[in-house]
Scaffold this motif. Structure first.
Motif, PDB file in Angstrom:
ATOM      1  N   TYR A  72     -79.987 -50.360 -29.782  1.00 60.39           N
ATOM      2  CA  TYR A  72     -79.681 -51.683 -30.318  1.00 60.39           C
ATOM      3  C   TYR A  72     -78.185 -51.869 -30.559  1.00 60.39           C
ATOM      4  O   TYR A  72     -77.682 -52.994 -30.533  1.00 60.39           O
ATOM      5  CB  TYR A  72     -80.518 -51.961 -31.571  1.00 60.39           C
ATOM      6  CG  TYR A  72     -81.778 -52.724 -31.197  1.00 60.39           C
ATOM      7  CD1 TYR A  72     -81.927 -54.067 -31.502  1.00 60.39           C
ATOM      8  CD2 TYR A  72     -82.791 -52.110 -30.474  1.00 60.39           C
ATOM      9  CE1 TYR A  72     -83.053 -54.782 -31.125  1.00 60.39           C
ATOM     10  CE2 TYR A  72     -83.924 -52.798 -30.086  1.00 60.39           C
ATOM     11  CZ  TYR A  72     -84.052 -54.139 -30.415  1.00 60.39           C
ATOM     12  OH  TYR A  72     -85.158 -54.838 -30.026  1.00 60.39           O
ATOM     13  N   VAL A  73     -77.467 -50.769 -30.788  1.00 57.65           N
ATOM     14  CA  VAL A  73     -76.013 -50.885 -30.826  1.00 57.65           C
ATOM     15  C   VAL A  73     -75.493 -51.206 -29.425  1.00 57.65           C
ATOM     16  O   VAL A  73     -74.583 -52.037 -29.252  1.00 57.65           O
ATOM     17  CB  VAL A  73     -75.360 -49.599 -31.370  1.00 57.65           C
ATOM     18  CG1 VAL A  73     -73.842 -49.771 -31.436  1.00 57.65           C
ATOM     19  CG2 VAL A  73     -75.900 -49.252 -32.747  1.00 57.65           C
ATOM     20  N   VAL A  74     -76.076 -50.575 -28.416  1.00 61.66           N
ATOM     21  CA  VAL A  74     -75.708 -50.882 -27.033  1.00 61.66           C
ATOM     22  C   VAL A  74     -75.995 -52.352 -26.723  1.00 61.66           C
ATOM     23  O   VAL A  74     -75.182 -53.035 -26.082  1.00 61.66           O
ATOM     24  CB  VAL A  74     -76.452 -49.959 -26.046  1.00 61.66           C
ATOM     25  CG1 VAL A  74     -76.214 -50.400 -24.601  1.00 61.66           C
ATOM     26  CG2 VAL A  74     -76.016 -48.512 -26.229  1.00 61.66           C
ATOM     27  N   LEU A  75     -77.115 -52.868 -27.199  1.00 62.32           N
ATOM     28  CA  LEU A  75     -77.421 -54.288 -27.002  1.00 62.32           C
ATOM     29  C   LEU A  75     -76.359 -55.183 -27.635  1.00 62.32           C
ATOM     30  O   LEU A  75     -75.958 -56.204 -27.041  1.00 62.32           O
ATOM     31  CB  LEU A  75     -78.785 -54.626 -27.605  1.00 62.32           C
ATOM     32  CG  LEU A  75     -80.012 -54.295 -26.770  1.00 62.32           C
ATOM     33  CD1 LEU A  75     -81.281 -54.497 -27.602  1.00 62.32           C
ATOM     34  CD2 LEU A  75     -80.071 -55.163 -25.508  1.00 62.32           C
ATOM     35  N   SER A  76     -75.909 -54.832 -28.832  1.00 62.29           N
ATOM     36  CA  SER A  76     -74.881 -55.653 -29.478  1.00 62.29           C
ATOM     37  C   SER A  76     -73.579 -55.602 -28.695  1.00 62.29           C
ATOM     38  O   SER A  76     -72.860 -56.603 -28.594  1.00 62.29           O
ATOM     39  CB  SER A  76     -74.665 -55.195 -30.927  1.00 62.29           C
ATOM     40  OG  SER A  76     -74.180 -53.870 -31.003  1.00 62.29           O
ATOM     41  N   LEU A  77     -73.280 -54.450 -28.110  1.00 57.37           N
ATOM     42  CA  LEU A  77     -72.086 -54.312 -27.276  1.00 57.37           C
ATOM     43  C   LEU A  77     -72.209 -55.153 -26.007  1.00 57.37           C
ATOM     44  O   LEU A  77     -71.267 -55.861 -25.607  1.00 57.37           O
ATOM     45  CB  LEU A  77     -71.893 -52.834 -26.930  1.00 57.37           C
ATOM     46  CG  LEU A  77     -70.632 -52.438 -26.165  1.00 57.37           C
ATOM     47  CD1 LEU A  77     -69.393 -52.695 -27.016  1.00 57.37           C
ATOM     48  CD2 LEU A  77     -70.700 -50.962 -25.772  1.00 57.37           C
ATOM     49  N   TYR A  96     -68.035 -48.481 -32.212  1.00 55.50           N
ATOM     50  CA  TYR A  96     -69.245 -47.663 -32.201  1.00 55.50           C
ATOM     51  C   TYR A  96     -69.338 -46.775 -30.961  1.00 55.50           C
ATOM     52  O   TYR A  96     -70.142 -45.831 -30.934  1.00 55.50           O
ATOM     53  CB  TYR A  96     -70.489 -48.546 -32.285  1.00 55.50           C
ATOM     54  CG  TYR A  96     -70.835 -49.005 -33.682  1.00 55.50           C
ATOM     55  CD1 TYR A  96     -71.885 -48.427 -34.381  1.00 55.50           C
ATOM     56  CD2 TYR A  96     -70.123 -50.032 -34.300  1.00 55.50           C
ATOM     57  CE1 TYR A  96     -72.215 -48.854 -35.660  1.00 55.50           C
ATOM     58  CE2 TYR A  96     -70.444 -50.461 -35.575  1.00 55.50           C
ATOM     59  CZ  TYR A  96     -71.496 -49.874 -36.257  1.00 55.50           C
ATOM     60  OH  TYR A  96     -71.808 -50.296 -37.528  1.00 55.50           O
ATOM     61  N   LEU A  97     -68.545 -47.056 -29.946  1.00 55.53           N
ATOM     62  CA  LEU A  97     -68.550 -46.195 -28.760  1.00 55.53           C
ATOM     63  C   LEU A  97     -68.291 -44.738 -29.131  1.00 55.53           C
ATOM     64  O   LEU A  97     -68.794 -43.821 -28.483  1.00 55.53           O
ATOM     65  CB  LEU A  97     -67.503 -46.673 -27.749  1.00 55.53           C
ATOM     66  CG  LEU A  97     -67.850 -47.939 -26.954  1.00 55.53           C
ATOM     67  CD1 LEU A  97     -66.626 -48.437 -26.192  1.00 55.53           C
ATOM     68  CD2 LEU A  97     -69.008 -47.678 -25.997  1.00 55.53           C
ATOM     69  N   ALA A  98     -67.525 -44.522 -30.188  1.00 52.79           N
ATOM     70  CA  ALA A  98     -67.163 -43.168 -30.605  1.00 52.79           C
ATOM     71  C   ALA A  98     -68.367 -42.352 -31.053  1.00 52.79           C
ATOM     72  O   ALA A  98     -68.334 -41.110 -31.010  1.00 52.79           O
ATOM     73  CB  ALA A  98     -66.130 -43.227 -31.735  1.00 52.79           C
ATOM     74  N   ILE A  99     -69.445 -43.011 -31.501  1.00 56.48           N
ATOM     75  CA  ILE A  99     -70.614 -42.252 -31.961  1.00 56.48           C
ATOM     76  C   ILE A  99     -71.807 -42.380 -31.015  1.00 56.48           C
ATOM     77  O   ILE A  99     -72.804 -41.684 -31.191  1.00 56.48           O
ATOM     78  CB  ILE A  99     -71.040 -42.664 -33.393  1.00 56.48           C
ATOM     79  CG1 ILE A  99     -71.415 -44.146 -33.451  1.00 56.48           C
ATOM     80  CG2 ILE A  99     -69.930 -42.364 -34.385  1.00 56.48           C
ATOM     81  CD1 ILE A  99     -72.031 -44.546 -34.781  1.00 56.48           C
TER      82      ILE A  99
END
Length: 330
Positions: A158-163, A134-137
């Motif tokens: 929230y994607v950052v939180l999952s990372l 997901y870093l790509a987006i």
């Protein structure tokens, strides 16, 4: 109620499941088709994607890591991100991200996206299987405001939180949610599934394109991330609420912190905690999800123990049904 509900569902062309628990009794009913090509009907046990309803699962996985000391509310995102996502302010903390008060730029900004059925991701959906991909987006979106100075609903946060959770724990995010949330809550039917391999008993999402119903397989990541994409059943949603408020996922003091208002959103007559929407004046707690071929809403009133859940496999079908249920509540 059932006759009126049937008429609302018919008028809305609703496809999904309704479940209401009140006074120790359960009402549930399925409508429409899980698979239009093979004419397979939805049942009360069908699994549905719940889009942003997944944010509560991400929040709970993160808070479980806070509770065991792996993270803290004040952990700065930069400590786990390193040189990745350089446009994120160095002062952004885990608490900011949980409360949608980080101010970071959002790859999926719902204030900008006007038609969910037309939106497509900037990378091929099959390239979004693991959280690191997901870093790509996520990159390239400037900070909108200083951390902690305002509320802005943020999918990318929230994607950052999952990372962060994955890097801090050393456990892949999808496994972390299963271990820290689904298993303690007894959610046997809840899982992150691949959109190209949903399996038996799972509803395919549909959206209207060029006058016909088409699946959402080209519109969403092949496997969900921190901001949405888990699949569940109506019964599991009820079990989730019971386990959450009983302190079986995270301790009750953490539950209290998560459902404490951290922001007021008067224009929506709501407040926001950490991963949960809150009624503007009562203890009612909500989860809401919306995406291409997905709509979901569940409302839980802890004191009387009333739960109203609607899951759907179209983009908009849930809302008229949810409004109807809201209108008959006590």
């Amino acid at each position: 109620m059932e006759d009126e509900l049937d008429e609302v569902a018919r008028t809305a062309n609703f496809s999904g499941v309704v479940r209401v628990e009140q006074d120790g009794e359960v009402f549930e009913k399925a409508y429409g088709l899980a698979h239009r090509g093979y004419n397979i009907a939805n049942t009360v046990g069908t699994r549905f994607a719940i889009a942003s309803g997944c944010k509560a699962f991400t929040a709970l996985a993160v808070v479980s890591l806070i509770d065991d000391g792996t993270l803290s509310y004040d952990t700065k995102a930069r400590e786990l991100l390193g040189d990745d996502l350089p446009l994120i302010d160095d002062e952004v903390t885990v608490r900011h991200l949980l409360a949608h008060r980080s101010g970071i730029g959002d790859y999926f900004d719902e204030e900008v996206i006007t038609d969910i059925n037309e939106y497509v991701l900037p990378v091929p959906v099959q390239n979004l299987l693991h959280i690191e991909q997901y870093l790509a987006i996520l990159d390239g979106y400037p900070q909108k405001f200083p951390p902690g100075t305002g509320f802005a609903y943020n999918n990318g946060g929230y994607v950052v939180l999952s990372l962060i959770a994955e890097r801090a724990s050393g456990v892949p995010y999808h496994d972390l949610v299963r271990q820290r949330v689904c298993e303690p809550a007894g959610l046997a039917g809840t899982e992150f599934l691949r959109s190209d391999s949903l399996g038996e008993g799972t509803a395919i999402g549909y959206l209207p394109i060029d006058g016909e119903w088409r699946t959402n397989v080209f519109h969403l990541p092949i496997r969900g991330g921190g901001d949405g994409g888990i699949y569940t059943t109506a019964a599991d949603v009820s079990a989730f609420w019971r386990a959450f408020f009983a302190g079986r996922i995270v301790p009750e003091q953490q539950v209290a912190e998560m459902v404490r208002p951290h922001s007021e959103i008067p224009e929506d007559k709501l407040r926001y905690g950490l991963g949960f929407w809150l009624h503007e004046s009562t203890s009612e707690v909500q989860l809401v999800g919306w995406d291409a071929g997905v709509s979901f809403k569940t409302v839980h009133q802890p004191e009387p123990g009333i739960t109203r859940t609607v899951l759907g496999n179209t983009s908009d079908g849930v809302w008229p049904v949810a409004r109807f249920l809201n209108g008959i509540r006590r």
